[in-house]
Design an enzyme around this catalytic site. Structure first.
Site, mmCIF file in Angstrom:
data_model
loop_
_atom_site.group_PDB
_atom_site.id
_atom_site.type_symbol
_atom_site.label_atom_id
_atom_site.label_comp_id
_atom_site.label_asym_id
_atom_site.label_seq_id
_atom_site.Cartn_x
_atom_site.Cartn_y
_atom_site.Cartn_z
ATOM 1 N N SER A 107 0.833 -1.197 0.000
ATOM 2 C CA SER A 107 0.000 0.000 0.000
ATOM 3 C C SER A 107 0.878 1.262 0.000
ATOM 4 C CB SER A 107 -0.890 -0.027 1.242
ATOM 5 O OG SER A 107 -1.670 1.122 1.244
ATOM 6 N N GLY A 108 0.614 2.136 -0.895
ATOM 7 C CA GLY A 108 1.360 3.390 -0.968
ATOM 8 C C GLY A 108 2.597 3.306 -1.855
ATOM 9 N N THR A 112 -1.710 2.603 -7.879
ATOM 10 C CA THR A 112 -2.830 3.317 -8.490
ATOM 11 C C THR A 112 -2.333 4.407 -9.427
ATOM 12 O OG1 THR A 112 -4.122 2.838 -6.538
ATOM 13 C CG2 THR A 112 -4.940 4.589 -7.945
ATOM 14 N N ASN A 157 -1.144 5.674 3.092
ATOM 15 C CA ASN A 157 -1.369 6.315 1.796
ATOM 16 C C ASN A 157 -2.578 7.244 1.899
ATOM 17 O OD1 ASN A 157 -1.818 6.982 -0.838
ATOM 18 N ND2 ASN A 157 -1.893 4.876 -1.614
ATOM 19 N N SER A 160 -5.482 5.735 -0.472
ATOM 20 C CA SER A 160 -5.356 4.284 -0.525
ATOM 21 C C SER A 160 -6.606 3.655 -1.136
ATOM 22 C CB SER A 160 -5.133 3.760 0.893
ATOM 23 O OG SER A 160 -4.988 2.379 0.842
ATOM 24 N N SER A 161 -6.363 2.750 -2.098
ATOM 25 C CA SER A 161 -7.513 2.078 -2.718
ATOM 26 C C SER A 161 -8.024 1.050 -1.730
ATOM 27 C CB SER A 161 -7.074 1.369 -3.999
ATOM 28 O OG SER A 161 -6.154 2.159 -4.698
ATOM 29 N N GLY A 384 -2.480 -3.457 -2.019
ATOM 30 C CA GLY A 384 -1.180 -4.089 -1.787
ATOM 31 C C GLY A 384 -1.137 -4.797 -0.448
ATOM 32 N N GLU A 386 -0.597 -5.659 3.145
ATOM 33 C CA GLU A 386 -0.810 -4.702 4.221
ATOM 34 C C GLU A 386 -0.506 -5.335 5.570
ATOM 35 O OE1 GLU A 386 -4.054 -1.366 3.247
ATOM 36 O OE2 GLU A 386 -4.794 -2.930 4.556
HETATM 37 N N1 LIG Z 1 4.983 8.069 -10.186
HETATM 38 C C1 LIG Z 1 4.699 8.853 -9.163
HETATM 39 N N2 LIG Z 1 5.075 10.147 -9.202
HETATM 40 C C2 LIG Z 1 4.789 10.954 -8.167
HETATM 41 N N3 LIG Z 1 4.153 10.570 -7.055
HETATM 42 C C3 LIG Z 1 3.757 9.293 -6.945
HETATM 43 C C4 LIG Z 1 4.001 8.371 -8.012
HETATM 44 N N4 LIG Z 1 3.503 7.207 -7.636
HETATM 45 C C5 LIG Z 1 2.968 7.383 -6.414
HETATM 46 N N5 LIG Z 1 3.100 8.638 -5.997
HETATM 47 C C6 LIG Z 1 2.667 9.210 -4.702
HETATM 48 O O1 LIG Z 1 2.426 8.173 -3.795
HETATM 49 C C7 LIG Z 1 1.077 8.183 -3.374
HETATM 50 C C8 LIG Z 1 0.563 6.779 -3.242
HETATM 51 O O2 LIG Z 1 0.476 6.180 -4.496
HETATM 52 P P1 LIG Z 1 -0.665 5.141 -4.873
HETATM 53 O O3 LIG Z 1 -0.511 4.872 -6.308
HETATM 54 O O4 LIG Z 1 -1.961 5.625 -4.402
HETATM 55 O O5 LIG Z 1 -0.239 3.893 -4.037
HETATM 56 P P2 LIG Z 1 -0.908 2.470 -4.028
HETATM 57 O O6 LIG Z 1 -1.994 2.461 -5.010
HETATM 58 O O7 LIG Z 1 0.206 1.532 -4.362
HETATM 59 O O8 LIG Z 1 -1.370 2.274 -2.669
HETATM 60 C C9 LIG Z 1 0.334 8.969 -4.403
HETATM 61 O O9 LIG Z 1 -0.782 9.598 -3.851
HETATM 62 C C10 LIG Z 1 1.367 9.966 -4.862
HETATM 63 O O10 LIG Z 1 1.411 11.034 -3.971
HETATM 64 MG MG LIG Z 2 -3.966 2.164 -4.732
#
Ligand SMILES: Nc1ncnc2c1ncn2[C@@H]1O[C@H](COP(=O)(O)OP(=O)(O)O)[C@@H](O)[C@H]1O
Ligand SMILES: [Mg+2]
Length: 1003
Positions: A107-108, A112, A157, A160-161, A384, A386
């Site tokens: 997660s994070g 996404t 996050n 977080s989804s 992810g 957790e």
């Molecule tokens: N490629 C990226 N560039 C900039 N910031 C990112 C990137 N990927 C993730 N982040 C940052 O990390 C945070 C968490 O990413 P997210 O995709 O929501 O994580 P996950 O879906 O794996 O839990 C996002 O809200 C963003 O702030």
């Molecule tokens: Mg996500």
């Protein structure tokens, strides 16, 4: 070349497969760190992409970057999500098969974000039409809606989804995105009613309160302040600095309109969201019997309004439970705890089902209705792995899901690798790796797995509790290597496990789950009477979510865990039928801090994500492989035989090439369609040689290119010049042709005019006639006679004869008039004289003609007389006649004669009356003097001094004359004598004084 090598070292290697010490975790981490610190967040392991969350905006997702990666060979550019996306897309287009991109990580870690970026990449780079634009927008805008309802701020996050998402993007045969479909997995409903400290409920609640306009909130019976709602304040962080709820609300509202939501849908949807908030604020208290009653009726009224349910029935259903006893239904009052349970159950149920409705609705708008065959690229962005402080049923499901995906990845990568070697006819050496199938089995195995045990516990009659479930687990899977409870644990481990906990040794690490709530969550029961109420709701969405048929179905619904297990099975099936691409996301630190590379945390992820194993598998056989065509294409410049073109089969070309470069037999193997290079060193050497060669080629290319440019420029100019010339010539020719046409017309007209010139004026001849007239008049202008004597006249054309004649007359008249006006009085007299002369002499006397031109001079005649009574008249002859002298006349009627002479000459001053003497000319320029005197006898004689003396008295008789010349009586009484001077004897008369020198003329 060296520069390139240094650059490559400084930023590590772009592909871990090229690491020399590929088995060293440290080397792996060093490479990852080096690159991360240079903001190079992507690195390959073969075709797998490792991504480290930068936690900051990087300038690598621009449209320019997208265009850069579009259609470019995978290894040609630095690692990027776009390369993965593009590769899947291109293979899909060329091989017409289905793909999926599995994005995993805890997660994070950025899953996404990655899936959104891939979607954007397709939206921008795939061909599209105006009709498909709406599909594209819907695909993109489905995300903010789903995120609003399915994502929440967690400790790990901020976005977080809280549900799993698998999205198929459908492409038509041209590669244009034409539709999509979303599958959602197990939304974390418990969050609706409970959040851990530092976490929030789903975004939509806050967005609605923050962004919804006053009227809407008023209509929903809501206040703007989230602190007023029990379901929003448990995490104590309703407002988060990093989340802009107001802005997100606007995006979501806009998205609704694009994704086909009617105003009614939206009204019902927010009615539900608001109802959940009102539900959370319902408080129960005990009545005197210990039964629950609702403390304040305000909320329930709002709920009844918004969900369109009967108030009292709703009220009753929240405080009572319907029990079926035999064929009777009995309402049993609930105690306060159960009432709260019922309240939360309703809130979770309506939110959870509304989320499913939302996904279906979006699917409806993304659906492509035409039946032509499509290919798909699936994007899997699922929660992810957790590990929380307290892990519950949700974490259990989430981690089980990750376990399954890990297994899929292992199977598919190994399978793919194995298949590739087999396909290419190359020996395959098996690599030991941790297969997590054992854990998957522990969870999902029929009858023996944890889910089965849980279900059994939920379904069995009697008092089943979370603890009895735990005991069952110990009993049935207690000997499993990956399962521990406090009871089963050794001394050391025991301390960290509670009595209500069980621990699973996941592939990604140990997770201790608290069994409390497992049964309840797995059952997910909603009291029947509550369901009934909802089935009769007037809110369209609720009615769709709670079908009456559900009430009739007496079978127990599937438990949550089983439903989840089944949906995962079918997901795996879906994925197995497609070509995979992998993105492994790594979270660099726990604090969402940019630039911070937490070695410990990352090492752990590298381990559990199985990256080292993946690398080993990739490296076990050959570090690098390429299709012959691509290998040859890239390196053909290194061998003269293959440069610039190799015309034979690519495999033979590669063989020639590597022989020329000097590959040793142990360094490579030639497969059926690919060359396999065992050591990265070999590839580097080749790549470096290519780098060096590239410089040479580039300068050659440059020269060629410049030449081409020059040539092109020259050609352009030349073409332009030719075009100009042609245009100019054309223009000239057209002008000339026009002129000729004009001339022909003129000539034709002229000839026509000439032919018809004699006809009366008509269109055929009018211009000709005019021209002739004009020409004649213009010519005549220069040829008119200038004086009256000029009798010439320009010969007129026949059509102008009459005019010409008139003109001539006018002209002559004009000349005459002009002439006449110019004649002076003297001249007139002269002319009159000439007229007389003509009458007298013309044709009669010789010399007349010659005389005509000589004007009669006035001055030629001058008469002198004396004042005495003599009859002498001297007619002076003009001096120009030097031969002749003046005429001296003697006249009897002197007065008459002289007067008539005066009249004749029309000149009164003709006569000079002298006194005493006068001078006269003798001839030959000599002069004589005549003296007048008075005497007794009139006489004329020549005195001694030579002077001619005239004595007046009586009748003058010139004795000399009488003697020599004689005088004739019939001469009218006038005689004349003129002194003549003989040339030979000029002095005769004056000297001699004889009168014979005088000739006498009668007048
Ligand atoms: N490629 C990226 N560039 C900039 N910031 C990112 C990137 N990927 C993730 N982040 C940052 O990390 C945070 C968490 O990413 P997210 O995709 O929501 O994580 P996950 O879906 O794996 O839990 C996002 O809200 C963003 O702030
Ligand atoms: Mg996500």
């Amino acid at each position: 070349m060296e520069g390139a090598l240094i650059a490559r070292d400084r930023v590590g290697v772009q592909d871990f497969v090229l690491l020399d010490s590929h088995t060293s975790e440290t080397a792996f981490l060093n490479n990852l760190r080096k690159r991360y610190q240079e903001n190079l967040i992507y690195t390959y392991i073969g075709t797998l992409l490792v991504s480290v969350n930068p936690y900051k905006e990087l300038d690598i997702y621009t449209v320019t970057q997208m265009q850069l990666y579009r259609g470019v060979n995978f290894f040609e550019l630095p690692p990027h999500l776009y390369a993965i996306a593009d590769n899947a897309y291109r293979v899909m287009c060329s091989e017409y098969n289905n793909h999926f991109i599995l994005i995993s990580g805890e997660s994070g870690a950025g899953k996404t974000e990655a899936s959104k970026k891939i979607l954007q990449y397709y939206a921008v780079t795939c061909p599209t039409t105006e009709q498909l634009q709406i599909v594209r927008d819907r695909l993109l805008l489905s995300n903010p809606v789903l995120e609003a309802f399915g994502n929440a701020k967690t400790l790990r996050n901020d976005n977080s989804s809280r549900f799993g998402k698998y999205m198929d993007i459908q492409f038509d045969f041209k590669g244009a995105p034409v539709g999509g479909h979303i599958l959602s997995y197990l939304i974390e409903k418990s969050r609706v009613v409970h959040q851990n400290h530092g976490e929030r409920n789903f975004h939509i609640f806050y967005q609605l309160l923050e962004g919804g306009d006053k009227d809407l909130l008023c209509w929903l019976g809501l206040e703007r302040n989230p602190q007023k709602y029990a379901y929003l304040v448990q995490g104590r962080c309703a407002k988060v600095f990093s989340i802009n709820d107001k802005n997100d609300w606007k995006i979501v509202r806009k998205a609704f309109s694009i994704i086909d939501f009617t105003e009614k849908d939206i009204e019902h949807l927010f009615g539900i969201v608001a109802s959940v908030l009102h539900l959370g604020n319902i408080q129960f208290e005990e009545d005197s019997n210990g039964h629950a009653i609702i403390r304040d009726g305000t909320q329930i009224k709002w709920i009844s309004k918004l969900l369109g349910v009967h108030l009292s029935i709703l009220q009753e259903s929240l405080t009572h439970r319907k029990i079926e006893a035999r064929s009777e239904e009995v309402l049993s009052p609930l105690n306060v705890d159960l009432a709260f349970y019922a309240r939360d159950a309703v809130a979770k149920a309506i939110y959870g089902r509304t989320f499913t409705w939302l996904v279906n609705k979006i699917n409806g708008s993304l659906a492509n209705k035409d039946s032509t065959r499509k290919t798909v690229i699936g994007l899997l962005d699922i929660y992810g792995f957790e590990v929380l402080d307290t892990n519950s049923f949700e974490q259990f499901c989430i981690n089980y899901c990750n376990e399954k995906l890990q297994q899929l990845l292992i199977e598919m990568t190994l399978k793919a690798e194995q298949e590739e070697y087999e396909l290419e006819g190359i020996e395959w050496e098996p690599i030991p790796y941790f297969n997590n199938k054992i854990i998957c089995d522990l969870v999902e195995q029929k009858h023996k797995g944890i889910i089965s045990i849980l279900d059994e516990e939920c379904l069995r009659p009697g008092e089943a509790t979370d603890l009895s479930f735990l005991e069952k687990l110990e009993e049935k899977v207690g000997d499993h290597a990956h399962f521990v409870t406090r009871k089963l644990a050794d001394q050391k481990t025991r301390k960290s496990i509670d009595w209500v906990d069980f621990r699973l040794l996941h592939y990604a690490g140990e997770v201790t789950y608290c069994a409390v709530g497992f049964l309840e969550k797995n059952n997910d029961l909603l009291y029947r009477n509550l369901k009934e109420v909802l089935c009769n709701s007037k809110n369209g969405i609720i009615r769709e979510c709670f079908l009456l048929s559900e009430l009739d179905n007496r079978r127990r619904p599937e438990t949550v865990a089983t439903q989840f297990k089944n949906s995962l099975m079918s997901l795996i099936e879906i994925l197995m039928s497609k070509e995979p691409s992998y993105v492994r996301c790594i979270k660099p630190n726990e604090n969402k801090e940019p630039g911070k590379f937490d070695d410990y945390l990352i090492r752990h992820q590298v381990k559990y994500l199985g990256l080292m194993e993946h690398l080993r598998v990739r490296r076990a056989g050959f570090a690098y492989r390429r299709k012959y065509e691509l290998f040859l294409q890239r390196y053909k410049s290194l061998c003269p035989a293959t440069w610039p073109h190799w015309h034979g089969p690519a495999a033979e070309g590669v063989e020639r090439l590597i022989k020329h470069i000097g590959y040793k037999p142990e360094e490579y193997k030639l497969g059926r369609t690919k060359i396999f290079i065992r050591f990265p060193k070999t590839l580097f050497a080749t790549e470096d040689a290519f780098e060096f060669r590239k410089h040479l080629l580039v300068s050659r290319l440059q020269a060629k290119y410049k030449g081409c440019l020059g040539k092109r420029e020259y050609q352009k100019k030349r073409e332009a010049a030719i075009k100009l010339e042609a245009c100019w010539r054309g223009a000239l020719a057209r002008k000339e042709a026009k002129k000729r046409t004009w001339a022909v017309q003129i000539i034709r007209k002229f000839i026509n005019g000439f032919i018809n010139r004699k006809k009366p004026l008509c269109p055929e001849n009018i211009e000709f006639v005019k021209l002739v007239q004009y020409k004649y008049f213009m010519k005549l202008r220069d040829h008119v006679p200038k004086n009256v004597l000029d009798k010439s006249w320009l010969q007129p054309p026949s059509i102008l004869e009459e005019t010409s004649e008139m003109l001539q007359k006018i002209c002559i008249r004009n000349l005459v008039r002009k002439y006449c006006r110019g004649v002076t009085a003297e001249r007139k007299v002269q002319l009159q004289q000439k007229v007389v002369a003509s009458a007298v002499f013309r044709g009669k006397k010789e010399g007349y003609l010659q005389s005509i031109n000589q004007p009669f001079m006035d001055t030629r005649l001058s008469i002198s007389t004396s004042n005495l009574s003599d009859g002498i008249v001297v007619i002076h002859v003009p001096e120009d006649n030097k031969q002749k002298g003046d005429a001296i006349l003697q006249c009897e009627h002197i007065f008459e004669t002289v007067t008539k002479l005066c009249m004749l000459a029309n000149k009164q001053n003709l006569v000079k009356v002298v006194q005493g003497s006068l001078q006269f000319r003798i001839g030959s320029g000599k002069e004589g003097t005549m003296v007048f005197t008075v005497g007794q006898e009139p006489q004329v004689f020549k005195a001694k001094n030579g002077q001619l003396t005239v004595v007046s008295g009586g009748k003058a008789v010139l004795s000399a004359q009488q003697k020599e010349g004689g005088m004739r009586e019939d001469d009218g009484g006038l005689c004349c004598f003129q002194p003549t001077v003989q040339q030979k004897q000029p002095n005769l008369f004056p000297q001699t004084g004889h009168l014979k020198d005088y000739q006498l003329y009668s007048i």
